[in-house]
Motif scaffolding. Structure first.
Motif, PDB file in Angstrom:
ATOM      1  N   ASN A  13     109.264  17.313 129.704  1.00  0.00           N
ATOM      2  CA  ASN A  13     109.174  18.626 130.353  1.00  0.00           C
ATOM      3  C   ASN A  13     110.162  19.628 129.769  1.00  0.00           C
ATOM      4  O   ASN A  13     111.343  19.306 129.576  1.00  0.00           O
ATOM      5  CB  ASN A  13     109.443  18.479 131.861  1.00  0.00           C
ATOM      6  CG  ASN A  13     108.239  17.937 132.608  1.00  0.00           C
ATOM      7  OD1 ASN A  13     107.154  18.505 132.533  1.00  0.00           O
ATOM      8  ND2 ASN A  13     108.432  16.822 133.323  1.00  0.00           N
ATOM      9  N   GLU A  28     116.709  15.334 130.862  1.00  0.00           N
ATOM     10  CA  GLU A  28     115.267  15.151 131.060  1.00  0.00           C
ATOM     11  C   GLU A  28     114.762  13.976 130.224  1.00  0.00           C
ATOM     12  O   GLU A  28     114.979  13.919 129.010  1.00  0.00           O
ATOM     13  CB  GLU A  28     114.529  16.438 130.661  1.00  0.00           C
ATOM     14  CG  GLU A  28     113.077  16.481 131.085  1.00  0.00           C
ATOM     15  CD  GLU A  28     112.878  16.488 132.595  1.00  0.00           C
ATOM     16  OE1 GLU A  28     111.755  16.167 133.031  1.00  0.00           O
ATOM     17  OE2 GLU A  28     113.835  16.807 133.331  1.00  0.00           O
ATOM     18  N   TYR A  41     107.486  20.096 138.198  1.00  0.00           N
ATOM     19  CA  TYR A  41     108.183  21.387 138.144  1.00  0.00           C
ATOM     20  C   TYR A  41     107.229  22.556 138.391  1.00  0.00           C
ATOM     21  O   TYR A  41     106.030  22.475 138.096  1.00  0.00           O
ATOM     22  CB  TYR A  41     108.872  21.574 136.791  1.00  0.00           C
ATOM     23  CG  TYR A  41     109.996  20.596 136.526  1.00  0.00           C
ATOM     24  CD1 TYR A  41     111.171  20.646 137.257  1.00  0.00           C
ATOM     25  CD2 TYR A  41     109.875  19.629 135.530  1.00  0.00           C
ATOM     26  CE1 TYR A  41     112.207  19.748 137.007  1.00  0.00           C
ATOM     27  CE2 TYR A  41     110.908  18.738 135.261  1.00  0.00           C
ATOM     28  CZ  TYR A  41     112.067  18.804 136.011  1.00  0.00           C
ATOM     29  OH  TYR A  41     113.083  17.912 135.777  1.00  0.00           O
ATOM     30  N   SER A  44     110.034  29.149 137.615  1.00  0.00           N
ATOM     31  CA  SER A  44     111.386  29.459 138.110  1.00  0.00           C
ATOM     32  C   SER A  44     111.880  30.784 137.531  1.00  0.00           C
ATOM     33  O   SER A  44     111.536  31.171 136.412  1.00  0.00           O
ATOM     34  CB  SER A  44     112.372  28.353 137.721  1.00  0.00           C
ATOM     35  OG  SER A  44     113.708  28.732 138.027  1.00  0.00           O
ATOM     36  N   TYR A 200     116.196  25.106 138.692  1.00  0.00           N
ATOM     37  CA  TYR A 200     116.597  23.867 138.006  1.00  0.00           C
ATOM     38  C   TYR A 200     117.748  24.181 137.040  1.00  0.00           C
ATOM     39  O   TYR A 200     117.542  24.342 135.832  1.00  0.00           O
ATOM     40  CB  TYR A 200     115.410  23.267 137.244  1.00  0.00           C
ATOM     41  CG  TYR A 200     114.119  23.275 138.042  1.00  0.00           C
ATOM     42  CD1 TYR A 200     113.904  22.382 139.087  1.00  0.00           C
ATOM     43  CD2 TYR A 200     113.098  24.200 137.740  1.00  0.00           C
ATOM     44  CE1 TYR A 200     112.722  22.392 139.825  1.00  0.00           C
ATOM     45  CE2 TYR A 200     111.912  24.215 138.463  1.00  0.00           C
ATOM     46  CZ  TYR A 200     111.729  23.312 139.510  1.00  0.00           C
ATOM     47  OH  TYR A 200     110.561  23.326 140.228  1.00  0.00           O
ATOM     48  N   PRO A 239     106.894  25.825 133.399  1.00  0.00           N
ATOM     49  CA  PRO A 239     107.019  24.480 132.823  1.00  0.00           C
ATOM     50  C   PRO A 239     105.857  24.184 131.880  1.00  0.00           C
ATOM     51  O   PRO A 239     104.760  24.720 132.037  1.00  0.00           O
ATOM     52  CB  PRO A 239     106.977  23.567 134.051  1.00  0.00           C
ATOM     53  CG  PRO A 239     106.181  24.333 135.057  1.00  0.00           C
ATOM     54  CD  PRO A 239     106.499  25.779 134.821  1.00  0.00           C
TER      55      PRO A 239
END
Length: 374
Positions: A13, A28, A41, A44, A200, A239
């Protein structure tokens, strides 16, 4: 490493904002297939943490090895570059080729300054960019002899007057001139932006946004500058599943090799070019390398030589580096040459024994018969 490289993909990701900037997290995990990647996800907001103005000075003055490496990709061999450059030097169109200097003196800078507008017009550089007409400490200093490679005081009437000196003369002069003229342009300036994702925070991204092109407008090699990206950090990031691959080993090129030799202080630019010309000469009895437009591969003789090197002193770059340092100390009267020669004698004797052992393995692997000489 190049021959054994396998392009095995991995997936994980990442995020990308509306300007194309990528946000990654060191924590990750990665997966062998796309289907295994958990898609947990969501979009964001991007938080910009810092904006810092930075700049880079013009590239250092080019040496003959770097010049030759650029021409290799155009199919112009090192031997040809050496021959053409020498004829150009004899006509004072370019400076002394076998220089050890990487800077020029204040006097050399002053002598060439009245010629720079004519040189710029000749190679198609806008003279309005050349606003930094005072010596830079990064390029000009006292104590040089011949000075770094640069255009000569004899400025040609046109580029079409240059082929009389040999193949590649126009390209040699253009690269050399633009590299020198870049010193007279302003610094390249950019803003480095760093940010993270609001949802995140472990995912971060960096963007280098150009503010003033400066010397990049005169002479710029993208391989030598990591400070250019483009777009600013965006406002939202989405994402996506990234497909990546293990880094591919560097494909050997003349340009890469010359940078390695320079890094370990092996010879001058002219010496490196001359030796490269010899070991890639397909008319030589035992050529070691094949140069195909700057890309390097080994001949059978080159491979044999390579297989003789494991465990030798001469095959250790750090030894070459220390040897160059010792020679300088001897020249300065700070080291006993007899002691250095005794050390070298010992190392050479060790290498002969090591190569004899390696030769047995090499002949077995390559199916080479041992030759007896009287």
């Amino acid at each position: 490493a190049v021959n054994s490289y396998q392009k095995i993909p991995f997936y994980g990701n990442r995020f990308k904002d509306e300007n194309g900037n990528v946000f990654t997290s060191p924590d990750e995990p990665v997966f062998a297939t796309k289907e295994e990647v958990p898609q947990t996800y969501t979009q964001s907001e991007v938080v910009v943490d810092s904006k810092t103005k930075k700049s880079t000075a013009p590239s250092k003055l080019i040496d003959l090895a770097s010049l030759s490496a650029q021409l290799a990709s155009k199919g112009i061999k090192a031997k040809t570059v050496m021959a053409t450059y020498q004829k150009m030097y004899e006509a004072q169109v370019v400076s002394y080729p076998r220089t050890e200097d990487k800077h020029i003196t204040p006097e050399q800078f002053k002598d060439l300054l009245p010629k720079v507008d004519a040189i710029a017009k000749l190679v198609g550089v806008d003279t309005s960019l050349l606003t930094h007409r005072t010596p830079r400490k990064t390029h000009v200093k006292t104590g040089c002899a011949h000075g770094a490679n640069r255009p000569g005081l004899n400025v040609p009437s046109s580029l079409s007057a240059l082929p009389q000196y040999g193949t590649g003369a126009e390209v040699i002069y253009t690269i050399l001139a633009k590299n020198y003229l870049a010193m007279l342009a302003e610094d390249y300036e950019y803003e480095q932006q760093k940010g993270h994702l609001k949802k995140y925070p472990a995912f971060t991204g960096t963007a280098n946004v150009p503010l003033k092109q400066g010397w990049h407008m005169v002479s710029y090699d993208a391989d030598d500058d990591a400070d250019v990206s483009g777009a600013a950090l965006g406002t939202m990031a989405d994402p996506y599943i990234h497909e990546g691959f293990p880094p591919k080993p560097q494909t050997p090129t003349m340009k890469w090799l010359m940078k390695q030799l320079e890094k370990y202080d092996v010879g001058t630019g002219a010496t490196r070019t001359n030796i490269y010309s010899e070991v890639t000469n397909d008319k030589a009895k035992y050529p070691l390398l094949v140069d195909t437009k700057g890309k390097i591969s080994m001949t059978q003789f080159g491979n044999m030589s390579y297989m003789l090197l494991p465990g030798t002193n001469i095959g250790d770059l750090s030894l070459t580096e220390s040897l160059m340092a010792d020679m300088r100390l001897i020249a300065e009267g700070k080291k006993d040459p007899d002691k250095c020669l005794a050390d070298m004698k010992r190392l050479i004797k060790e290498d002969i024994e090591t190569m004899q052992r390696n030769g047995v393995t090499m002949r077995k692997e390559l199916g080479v018969m041992e030759q007896k000489f009287e």
